[in-house]
Write an enzyme that holds these catalytic residues in place. Structure first.
Site, short mmCIF file in Angstrom:
data_model
loop_
_atom_site.label_atom_id
_atom_site.label_comp_id
_atom_site.label_asym_id
_atom_site.label_seq_id
_atom_site.Cartn_x
_atom_site.Cartn_y
_atom_site.Cartn_z
N LYS A 16 0.93 -1.13 -0.03
CA LYS A 16 -0.02 0.02 -0.12
C LYS A 16 0.77 1.17 -0.20
O LYS A 16 2.05 1.44 0.42
CB LYS A 16 -0.96 0.05 1.22
CG LYS A 16 -2.23 0.92 0.89
CD LYS A 16 -3.18 -0.16 0.41
CE LYS A 16 -4.32 0.77 -0.14
NZ LYS A 16 -5.59 0.02 -0.42
N ASP A 24 -6.77 4.15 -5.00
CA ASP A 24 -7.55 4.18 -3.50
C ASP A 24 -8.22 5.20 -3.48
O ASP A 24 -8.40 6.03 -4.49
CB ASP A 24 -6.46 3.48 -2.36
CG ASP A 24 -7.29 3.07 -1.20
OD1 ASP A 24 -7.71 1.98 -0.94
OD2 ASP A 24 -7.65 3.93 -0.12
O1 2IT Z 1 -7.97 -1.65 -1.23
C1 2IT Z 1 -7.98 -1.95 -2.47
O2 2IT Z 1 -7.95 -3.50 -2.72
C2 2IT Z 1 -7.52 -1.15 -3.52
N1 2IT Z 1 -7.55 -0.11 -3.20
C3 2IT Z 1 -7.45 -1.79 -4.79
C4 2IT Z 1 -5.75 -2.19 -4.98
C5 2IT Z 1 -5.51 -2.49 -6.34
O3 2IT Z 1 -4.23 -3.02 -6.42
O4 2IT Z 1 -6.10 -2.62 -7.22
#
Ligand code: 2IT
Length: 444
Positions: free
Chosen positions: A124, A164
């Site tokens: 993240k 996100d």
């Molecule tokens: O919380 C999540 O799973 C997302 N924000 C998507 C993450 C992604 O790599 O598509």
């Protein structure tokens, strides 16, 4: 595993990281039983190794705003665990962003990504940059400055960021443009791209669609139908938008959306052009939902959350800890039958406890919202193969993946009285996959 001891040592090492500690505690307490059935996990210190990220990058992001003033934000990327595949997870741009929030999100992502059946590790990142009120040019300059720092750490087989909160197609476009210029390659290094440069059909809707596929299956497993049910949604971003579309298509009635200013209650149902209007609301960059009430003659309730509305199904779609014990109590009193987190860690631990006590169906974010990252995984596959799938193909795969996640949750979450503890099921299934991969690869 001695959870208390492990939590104490984490609290001492990372004081004040409340969201991160909350996420870790939830997972550890639900996997304890299965962990203790495998002495090899303890011996390899799998839990101790899992709870610490592999590495964290933090960096300064200086940029110039439209007035010519210099602004400084902090950027982060947390590469949490890549035992089953390249690091994968979104970027969040929001003034609340800090290390604790990104660590909780990165930790959750490990298990969520494992559940998708696709080879993706957990990561993240993001920044405390506030997109609210910023011009398009400011967003572009910020994204470019962010990528100047990040690009060396990511790649299609190492770490693949995505969106996100605060990071949508526009931001991914600017980030991708700068990556391409610096790295001099066109690869699937980011997901959530526009269709013209490697994006996947269905990706914008995928989190909401997947959430509804999952919730529908939860209801059906309990012998109920989603048809005719009333649904409270929070948020008004991409996720709530996709959820409202699919819920309406399934014959349910969405009666609320919300923003930082309060919530909209529309007893006639948020359907058709009202769903599309959410996109317009977002485009204004003011982060408010009140204009919906004026436009469609619905009720606006200032500074409150939609969980006080009487509904059959509650779907948090905004942010972490947005549904607390008091909210859960109101929902239960009003006869709610299912709470599905489409946001990450949408419910507080006390709210979850109360829902479980009342045997209300509760779906945790890492299962219910996994359709977003799953479709990102499908975007990666298409990029790696240099081809594109039709919307029908992507949607069918998303449907299949959500169904498999549901099956795994039921397998590991069914209790002796028949109640399905989806939180436990999701955590155990996700954990076992990652733990086995870590064991097989030795201490690294
Ligand atoms: O919380 C999540 O799973 C997302 N924000 C998507 C993450 C992604 O790599 O598509």
């Amino acid at each position: 595993m001695n959870i208390e001891k492990l939590m104490q040592s984490l609290e001492a090492k990372h004081p004040g990281e409340t969201e991160y500690l909350q996420a870790v505690k939830e997972v550890l307490s639900t996997i304890e039983e299965v962990y203790n059935e495998h002495p090899e996990f303890e011996k390899a210190k799998i839990a101790e190794r899992l709870v610490e990220p592999d590495r964290i990058f933090t960096f300064k992001i200086p940029w110039v705003d439209d007035r010519g003033d210099v602004q400084i934000n902090i950027g982060y990327r947390i590469q949490f665990n890549n035992a089953i595949g390249p690091y994968k997870g979104g970027l969040r741009f929001h003034p609340s962003v800090n290390l604790s929030i990104l660590k909780f999100l990165g930790f959750e992502q490990i298990f969520k990504n494992a559940l998708t059946t696709l080879p993706m590790g957990g990561a993240k990142g993001g920044s405390d940059f506030n997109p609210k009120g910023k011009s398009d040019a400011e967003v572009m300059r910020f994204c470019q400055a962010f990528m100047i720092e990040l690009w060396q750490h990511i790649g299609p087989d190492t770490d693949v960021p995505a969106g996100d909160i605060g990071v949508g197609g526009r931001e991914i476009g600017y980030l991708y443009g700068m990556y391409r210029k610096l790295a001099r390659v066109n690869t699937g290094v980011l997901t959530g791209k526009n269709l013209e440069f490697g994006g996947s059909l269905i990706r914008p809707e995928a989190t909401g669609f997947g959430g509804l596929y999952f919730v529908k299956q939860m209801l059906e497993t309990a012998g109920m139908s989603i048809q005719g049910k009333t649904i409270a949604l929070s948020g008004f971003g991409n996720v709530a938008w996709g959820a409202a579309q699919k819920a309406t298509e399934m014959g349910a009635k969405v009666v609320s959306i919300s923003g930082p200013d309060g919530y909209i209650y529309d007893e006639n149902g948020i359907a058709g052009e009202k769903i599309e209007y959410m996109l317009e609301l977002r485009a204004t960059c003011n982060d408010i939902v009140e204009p919906y009430a004026e436009k469609f003659g619905a009720k606006f309730v200032a500074n409150r959350r939609p969980w006080e509305v009487k509904v059959d199904i509650a779907l948090p779609c905004a942010t972490q800890n947005e549904l607390n014990e008091e909210d859960a109590r109101l929902l239960v009193e009003n006869g709610v039958i299912c709470v599905g987190e489409i946001s990450n860690m949408g419910c507080t631990p006390e709210a979850i406890e109360l829902l479980l006590q009342h045997k209300i169906m509760y779906g945790p974010g890492k299962a219910v919202n996994a359709g977003g990252v799953a479709t990102s995984g499908l975007e990666m596959s298409q990029n790696a193969m240099h081809l594109t799938w039709t919307a029908e193909e992507v949607d069918a795969k998303l449907h299949q993946i959500m169904s498999e996640i549901h099956t795994q949750c039921v397998k590991y979450g069914r209790e002796s009285d028949g109640y399905i503890n989806y939180m436990k099921g999701a955590n155990v299934a996700g954990f076992l996959k990652v733990a086995k991969a870590m064991l097989a690869q030795g201490v690294i």
